[in-house]
Design a protein around this motif. Structure first.
Motif: not given
Length: 324
Positions: A26-40
């Motif tokens: 899905x195209x939205x998968x990197x967006x979820x990954x970006x959220x995880x990067x901000x939380x990290x």
């Protein structure tokens, strides 16, 4: 407490990103990954244990966020972001292990193992595997017009795990009804009477090829054959099961599709009477299954010419068509 909440949210967003990337593509998968990067990054900023130098964590957080951004804009492939997600999981697992609790230690070990599997991807997880064919036949009395399907191992595994009880209840459905899952191509002009123009097997109205999606759809060859078979009298398949792979250009020429060998393997499992492939794919198809009657066609009309011959002569006609 806030730090543990951030870690939990990181794992949730990482799981969503991995599911979207591995299974759904899905195209939205990197967006979820970006959220995880901000939380990290936020969690690393509150690290007071100082198990690693702060500058290392900052550099990793910046690189993580940059990789997520570039993946969103399709500069980097999703696999790069998955490696960063795995590295973050490994770091948090290392932190949890230092908590002293036996339960936390076991959880950390499991998370670290999962991170290693993601960082060093399981061989073949994205390899295409055969799937159930699409059936474009328009009549249960006529022969079957099938097109092979493939999916990645990850998708196949996820679908197997997600199979619901409703699928089991549908197991008694008649094969002719259950197998008809193919969606036809959109008709170019609803008012066009193709049947009045058909003259088997030599002339095909150009309007048949001016169909939305035909130039890119791997099933286009079989979808157009189904439309043809529905418009003319009789059954062009002569009661046989035929399959085909290939796109159809505006001039009627047949184009290649990839992953070609995986499509041929899927077709081989269905055991059709004949498999139509683009001329460039003939030798590749034969290398997959030497027992299958593989028919190379350069144009849609050639397939009609072949199907118009008596079934008993199909193997001989295939040799002549290929030599021609």
């Amino acid at each position: 407490m806030m730090r543990m909440t951030g870690i939990a949210l990181y794992f949730i967003l990482s799981g969503i990103a991995l599911y979207g990337g591995f299974v759904l593509d899905a195209d939205w998968a990197p967006v979820a990954g970006g959220g995880a990067a901000m939380l990290f990054g936020a969690s690393a900023a509150t690290d007071r244990a100082r198990r690693v130098p702060p500058v290392v964590l900052r550099l990793f957080s910046i690189s993580f966020a940059a990789a997520a951004t570039l993946t969103v804009f399709k500069v980097f492939p999703m696999q790069v972001l998955i490696m960063f997600l795995a590295a973050g999981m490994a770091w948090f697992a290392y932190e949890l292990r230092g908590g002293g609790s036996r339960l936390r230690g076991r959880a950390a070990t499991a998370l670290f193992a999962a991170a290693c599997l993601l960082f060093l991807p399981v061989p073949g997880v994205h390899k295409p595997v055969p799937s159930a064919p699409s059936d474009y036949s328009t009549s249960v009395e006529a022969g079957r017009i099938l097109a092979p399907n493939v999916k990645s191992r990850a998708v196949a595994a996820a679908e197997w795990l997600a199979r619901s009880w409703t699928e089991a209840s549908a197991a008694g459905t008649a094969p002719e009804e259950a197998a008809r899952t193919g969606a036809p191509l959109a008709s170019p002009e609803a008012s066009e009477d193709f049947a009045a123009l058909y003259s088997l097997p030599f002339e095909v109205p150009p309007a048949l090829y001016r169909t939305e999606g035909a130039a890119t759809d791997p099933h286009a060859l079989m979808k157009l054959l189904a439309r043809w078979n529905d418009a003319v009298e009789g059954d062009v398949t002569q009661g046989q099961t035929v399959m085909g792979i290939g796109t159809v250009a505006a001039d009627g020429s047949i184009g290649m599709v990839e992953p070609f060998e995986a499509y041929v393997e899927a077709a081989s499992l269905a055991k059709p009477k004949a498999l139509f492939v683009p001329v460039d794919g003939y030798l590749r198809a034969r290398s997959v299954d030497k027992e299958l009657l593989v028919v190379p066609v350069a144009r849609f009309e050639e397939m009609l010419y072949f199907l118009n011959e008596p079934v008993m002569f199909w193997p001989l006609r295939n040799f002549g068509l290929f030599c021609h």
